[in-house]
Design a protein around this motif. Structure first.
Motif, short mmCIF file in Angstrom:
data_model
loop_
_atom_site.label_atom_id
_atom_site.label_comp_id
_atom_site.label_asym_id
_atom_site.label_seq_id
_atom_site.Cartn_x
_atom_site.Cartn_y
_atom_site.Cartn_z
N ARG A 108 15.94 -5.33 5.52
CA ARG A 108 16.65 -5.16 6.80
C ARG A 108 15.70 -5.30 7.98
O ARG A 108 16.01 -5.97 8.97
CB ARG A 108 17.32 -3.78 6.84
N GLU A 109 14.52 -4.69 7.88
CA GLU A 109 13.52 -4.81 8.95
C GLU A 109 13.11 -6.26 9.16
O GLU A 109 12.98 -6.72 10.29
CB GLU A 109 12.25 -4.03 8.59
N ALA A 110 12.89 -6.95 8.06
CA ALA A 110 12.49 -8.36 8.14
C ALA A 110 13.59 -9.19 8.78
O ALA A 110 13.32 -10.01 9.67
CB ALA A 110 12.14 -8.89 6.76
N LEU A 111 14.82 -8.99 8.36
CA LEU A 111 15.94 -9.74 8.92
C LEU A 111 16.06 -9.50 10.42
O LEU A 111 16.25 -10.44 11.19
CB LEU A 111 17.24 -9.38 8.21
N ASP A 112 15.95 -8.25 10.85
CA ASP A 112 16.02 -7.94 12.28
C ASP A 112 14.94 -8.69 13.06
O ASP A 112 15.20 -9.23 14.14
CB ASP A 112 15.90 -6.44 12.51
N ALA A 113 13.72 -8.71 12.51
CA ALA A 113 12.62 -9.41 13.18
C ALA A 113 12.86 -10.91 13.23
O ALA A 113 12.64 -11.56 14.26
CB ALA A 113 11.30 -9.10 12.48
N LEU A 114 13.34 -11.47 12.14
CA LEU A 114 13.60 -12.91 12.09
C LEU A 114 14.69 -13.31 13.06
O LEU A 114 14.61 -14.34 13.72
CB LEU A 114 13.96 -13.33 10.67
N GLN A 115 15.71 -12.48 13.19
CA GLN A 115 16.82 -12.78 14.10
C GLN A 115 16.38 -12.74 15.57
O GLN A 115 17.06 -13.27 16.43
CB GLN A 115 17.98 -11.83 13.86
N GLY A 116 15.23 -12.13 15.84
CA GLY A 116 14.72 -12.05 17.21
C GLY A 116 13.88 -13.24 17.64
O GLY A 116 13.38 -13.28 18.76
N ILE A 117 13.73 -14.24 16.80
CA ILE A 117 12.94 -15.42 17.13
C ILE A 117 13.79 -16.36 17.99
O ILE A 117 14.86 -16.79 17.57
CB ILE A 117 12.45 -16.14 15.86
N ALA A 118 13.30 -16.69 19.17
CA ALA A 118 14.08 -17.51 20.12
C ALA A 118 14.41 -18.89 19.56
O ALA A 118 15.47 -19.43 19.84
CB ALA A 118 13.32 -17.63 21.44
#
Length: 77
Positions: free
Chosen positions: A15-25
């Motif tokens: 979940r943490e990884a997905l949240d971070a990946l979704q934040g990439i412009a």
């Protein structure tokens, strides 16, 4: 240029990884996978230097990311 990055994440950090990946412009899409890798990330970058920065500074630094494989789109014609 479009790139597909396969991302393997440490168990329990998905979940943490997905949240971070979704934040990439530059993110076009991220999908959850079953199998050896946990995610496939589709990024759009201006050139290979920009892609290298995105992969090293954002994708590989996602919480729990332990392995990535980057595949470049091949232009047709």
């Amino acid at each position: 240029m479009r790139a597909y990055i396969l991302v393997k994440v440490k168990t329990g950090r998905e979940r943490e990884a997905l949240d971070a990946l979704q934040g990439i412009a530059a993110l076009e899409e991220v999908d959850v996978l079953f199998g050896e890798y946990d995610y496939i990330v589709v990024l759009q970058a201006e050139d290979t230097a920009a892609l290298a920065r995105l992969v090293t500074m954002r994708v590989r630094k996602a919480p729990g990311a332990i392995q990535t494989t980057t595949l470049l789109e091949a232009p047709l014609g």
